[in-house]
Design a protein around this motif. Structure first.
Motif, PDB file in Angstrom:
ATOM      1  N   TYR A 157       0.799  -1.215   0.000  1.00  0.00           N
ATOM      2  CA  TYR A 157       0.000   0.000   0.000  1.00  0.00           C
ATOM      3  C   TYR A 157       0.835   1.269   0.000  1.00  0.00           C
ATOM      4  O   TYR A 157       0.367   2.316  -0.422  1.00  0.00           O
ATOM      5  CB  TYR A 157      -0.928   0.021   1.220  1.00  0.00           C
ATOM      6  N   GLY A 217      -3.001  -7.201  -2.336  1.00  0.00           N
ATOM      7  CA  GLY A 217      -2.769  -6.232  -1.272  1.00  0.00           C
ATOM      8  C   GLY A 217      -3.580  -6.501  -0.019  1.00  0.00           C
ATOM      9  O   GLY A 217      -3.091  -6.331   1.095  1.00  0.00           O
ATOM     10  N   SER A 218      -4.819  -6.949  -0.176  1.00  0.00           N
ATOM     11  CA  SER A 218      -5.640  -7.217   1.012  1.00  0.00           C
ATOM     12  C   SER A 218      -5.097  -8.414   1.786  1.00  0.00           C
ATOM     13  O   SER A 218      -5.127  -8.422   3.021  1.00  0.00           O
ATOM     14  CB  SER A 218      -7.094  -7.429   0.615  1.00  0.00           C
ATOM     15  N   LYS A 232       2.440  -1.860  -5.847  1.00  0.00           N
ATOM     16  CA  LYS A 232       1.027  -2.231  -5.795  1.00  0.00           C
ATOM     17  C   LYS A 232       0.845  -3.614  -6.405  1.00  0.00           C
ATOM     18  O   LYS A 232       1.385  -3.923  -7.451  1.00  0.00           O
ATOM     19  CB  LYS A 232       0.182  -1.220  -6.579  1.00  0.00           C
TER      20      LYS A 232
END
Length: 190
Positions: free
Chosen positions: A44, A61-62, A57
């Motif tokens: 992030y 990412g989650s 990125k």
């Protein structure tokens, strides 16, 4: 207070943090928290070098954020619930390994390595044995320096100590082919 922490006694203020730190896997928690930060931040965050922006990125990412937050939570759990240190250590190692494919090679390998070290330290940590409280000052060697001052005598042991006159004489046994000498060899019979 955890299950393994004894009831606290009066401790000087300057030693409280030291004692708190020694009664739990403190450094394992530090390494785990440090490992969780780059794993959660790198997907992030971005770094700016003048006009150049370095951003990593990814589509996962989650997943990286979840792994990083869980590692930070496990680090705090090692500090405040040392009874679950083995579970927290194993979970930290597993999450560190999972972070390699999910979070940019485990937070550029830095987060992965810190998580593995923290998990291993937490799993291997064991509390120190409790100190016995005797209620009096520590004994020193000077207390027993004079052996004649502490001589309980034969009455202390319940029976008299045998002296050379009380021991029956041992009779000589014949030397045979299988008799072993005191130096480890065999005696010859003749």
């Amino acid at each position: 207070m955890s299950v393994e922490t004894p009831a606290s006694r009066e401790v000087p203020r300057d030693n409280r943090f030291k004692i708190w730190r020694q009664t739990r896997p403190f450094w394992a928690g530090v390494f785990t928290i440090i490992g969780g930060v780059p794993i959660a931040y790198l997907p992030y965050g971005d770094m700016r070098f003048g006009n150049i922006v370095l951003a990593m990125k990814t589509t996962a990412g989650s997943g990286a954020l979840i792994i990083g937050v869980l590692l930070i939570t496990l680090g705090f759990m090692m500090w405040f619930q040392p009874a679950v240190r083995v579970f927290a250590g194993v979970a930290t190692i597993v999450l560190g390994l999972v972070s390699i494919p999910v979070s940019n090679f485990g937070g550029l390998v830095v987060g992965f390595l810190f998580a593995l070290v923290g998990g291993g330290m937490s799993t291997a940590w064991a509390p120190a044995p409790p100190v016995e409280d005797t209620g009096h000052a520590e004994d020193t060697e000077d207390d027993y320096a004079d052996d004649s001052a502490y001589d309980p005598g034969p009455e202390y042991f319940g029976t008299a100590v045998p002296v050379a006159a009380d021991v029956p004489e041992q009779r000589e046994r014949p030397v045979t082919d299988t008799t072993i000498d005191a130096e480890g060899g065999r005696n010859s019979a003749g």
